[in-house]
Design a protein around this motif. Structure first.
Motif, PDB file in Angstrom:
ATOM      1  N   GLU A 158     -34.436 -36.493 -14.481  1.00 62.15           N
ATOM      2  CA  GLU A 158     -34.766 -37.205 -15.770  1.00 62.15           C
ATOM      3  C   GLU A 158     -33.285 -37.901 -16.115  1.00 62.15           C
ATOM      4  O   GLU A 158     -33.469 -39.031 -16.654  1.00 62.15           O
ATOM      5  CB  GLU A 158     -34.898 -36.095 -16.944  1.00 62.15           C
ATOM      6  CG  GLU A 158     -36.171 -35.533 -17.139  1.00 62.15           C
ATOM      7  CD  GLU A 158     -36.330 -34.637 -18.327  1.00 62.15           C
ATOM      8  OE1 GLU A 158     -35.579 -34.594 -19.123  1.00 62.15           O
ATOM      9  OE2 GLU A 158     -37.307 -33.763 -18.292  1.00 62.15           O
ATOM     10  N   THR A 159     -32.142 -37.294 -15.774  1.00 67.82           N
ATOM     11  CA  THR A 159     -30.836 -37.984 -15.942  1.00 67.82           C
ATOM     12  C   THR A 159     -30.897 -39.452 -15.162  1.00 67.82           C
ATOM     13  O   THR A 159     -30.451 -40.292 -15.602  1.00 67.82           O
ATOM     14  CB  THR A 159     -29.462 -37.277 -15.305  1.00 67.82           C
ATOM     15  OG1 THR A 159     -29.718 -36.156 -16.391  1.00 67.82           O
ATOM     16  CG2 THR A 159     -28.446 -38.018 -15.739  1.00 67.82           C
ATOM     17  N   LEU A 160     -31.302 -39.346 -13.782  1.00 67.34           N
ATOM     18  CA  LEU A 160     -31.477 -40.558 -13.130  1.00 67.34           C
ATOM     19  C   LEU A 160     -32.504 -41.523 -13.681  1.00 67.34           C
ATOM     20  O   LEU A 160     -32.385 -42.822 -13.711  1.00 67.34           O
ATOM     21  CB  LEU A 160     -32.078 -40.347 -11.690  1.00 67.34           C
ATOM     22  CG  LEU A 160     -32.203 -41.206 -10.783  1.00 67.34           C
ATOM     23  CD1 LEU A 160     -30.637 -42.017 -10.754  1.00 67.34           C
ATOM     24  CD2 LEU A 160     -32.468 -40.824  -9.262  1.00 67.34           C
ATOM     25  N   GLY A 161     -33.575 -40.909 -14.232  1.00 72.51           N
ATOM     26  CA  GLY A 161     -34.654 -41.857 -14.784  1.00 72.51           C
ATOM     27  C   GLY A 161     -34.251 -42.640 -16.067  1.00 72.51           C
ATOM     28  O   GLY A 161     -34.287 -43.634 -16.369  1.00 72.51           O
ATOM     29  N   ASP A 162     -33.322 -41.845 -16.820  1.00 69.70           N
ATOM     30  CA  ASP A 162     -32.719 -42.474 -17.854  1.00 69.70           C
ATOM     31  C   ASP A 162     -31.804 -43.689 -17.582  1.00 69.70           C
ATOM     32  O   ASP A 162     -31.813 -44.676 -18.191  1.00 69.70           O
ATOM     33  CB  ASP A 162     -32.072 -41.227 -18.678  1.00 69.70           C
ATOM     34  CG  ASP A 162     -31.509 -42.131 -19.946  1.00 69.70           C
ATOM     35  OD1 ASP A 162     -31.716 -42.842 -20.543  1.00 69.70           O
ATOM     36  OD2 ASP A 162     -30.200 -41.556 -20.255  1.00 69.70           O
ATOM     37  N   LYS A 163     -30.942 -43.214 -16.774  1.00 68.71           N
ATOM     38  CA  LYS A 163     -30.049 -44.252 -16.033  1.00 68.71           C
ATOM     39  C   LYS A 163     -30.631 -45.568 -15.552  1.00 68.71           C
ATOM     40  O   LYS A 163     -30.195 -46.767 -15.650  1.00 68.71           O
ATOM     41  CB  LYS A 163     -29.134 -43.815 -15.232  1.00 68.71           C
ATOM     42  CG  LYS A 163     -28.232 -42.545 -16.037  1.00 68.71           C
ATOM     43  CD  LYS A 163     -26.918 -42.524 -15.103  1.00 68.71           C
ATOM     44  CE  LYS A 163     -25.977 -41.529 -15.640  1.00 68.71           C
ATOM     45  NZ  LYS A 163     -25.680 -41.668 -16.961  1.00 68.71           N
ATOM     46  N   LEU A 164     -31.971 -45.373 -14.875  1.00 70.84           N
ATOM     47  CA  LEU A 164     -32.588 -46.486 -14.454  1.00 70.84           C
ATOM     48  C   LEU A 164     -33.742 -47.299 -15.394  1.00 70.84           C
ATOM     49  O   LEU A 164     -34.364 -47.930 -15.122  1.00 70.84           O
ATOM     50  CB  LEU A 164     -33.388 -46.065 -13.144  1.00 70.84           C
ATOM     51  CG  LEU A 164     -32.636 -45.475 -12.004  1.00 70.84           C
ATOM     52  CD1 LEU A 164     -33.724 -44.852 -10.949  1.00 70.84           C
ATOM     53  CD2 LEU A 164     -31.902 -46.654 -11.299  1.00 70.84           C
TER      54      LEU A 164
END
Length: 149
Positions: A111-117
């Motif tokens: 989720e953190t990666l998805g948010d940053k992307l």
């Protein structure tokens, strides 16, 4: 906490846009990943979501609701942590700007990666576009709750 802010212009009067937004149980018709919403009380909703195979259930409480102006919420129980507000701005008699602002706490690496992307931002923008298509194609709201919180 992460934040997202998106807005869209819809070609319906502010009252129509606001009234439709108070019909939480219709959200699955235009919000991707929302499987079901149950309106449990005037201020409490129960959400079931499934985003990319991750299923979550949580309760959200309406913390402020002013007819034709705003609806604010925060999660109070469950797996998701978020808060937000949607505001309705009259542009003219038949056009409304709907603005959504949300804070959320991504859970875990994916989720953190998805948010940053930018996944959440694109999801919100897509949901607003689908709301626009939903309400404009109908021309009228499916219901309304005009109470204040």
């Amino acid at each position: 906490m992460s934040q997202v802010e998106e807005s869209i212009k819809v070609d319906v009067p502010v009252r129509t846009a606001y009234n439709q937004w108070t019909q939480f149980e219709t959200f699955p018709e235009f919000m991707e990943g929302v499987e079901r919403i149950e309106q449990r009380t005037e201020t409490l909703t129960h959400w079931v979501t499934n985003v990319n195979g991750t299923k979550r259930e949580f309760d959200a409480e309406i913390t402020e609701q002013i007819p034709d102006e705003r609806v604010a919420w925060t999660t109070v129980a469950g797996e998701a942590r978020q808060a937000g507000v949607v505001t309705f701005h009259r542009l003219d008699d038949t056009t409304t700007k709907v603005m959504l602002q949300m804070e959320f706490d991504p859970d875990g690496l994916a989720e953190t990666l998805g948010d940053k992307l930018g996944f959440v931002k694109r999801q919100v923008a897509g949901d607003l576009k689908r709301f626009k298509a939903f309400i404009e194609s109908r021309g009228a709201e499916t219901g309304a709750w005009r109470g204040e919180v």
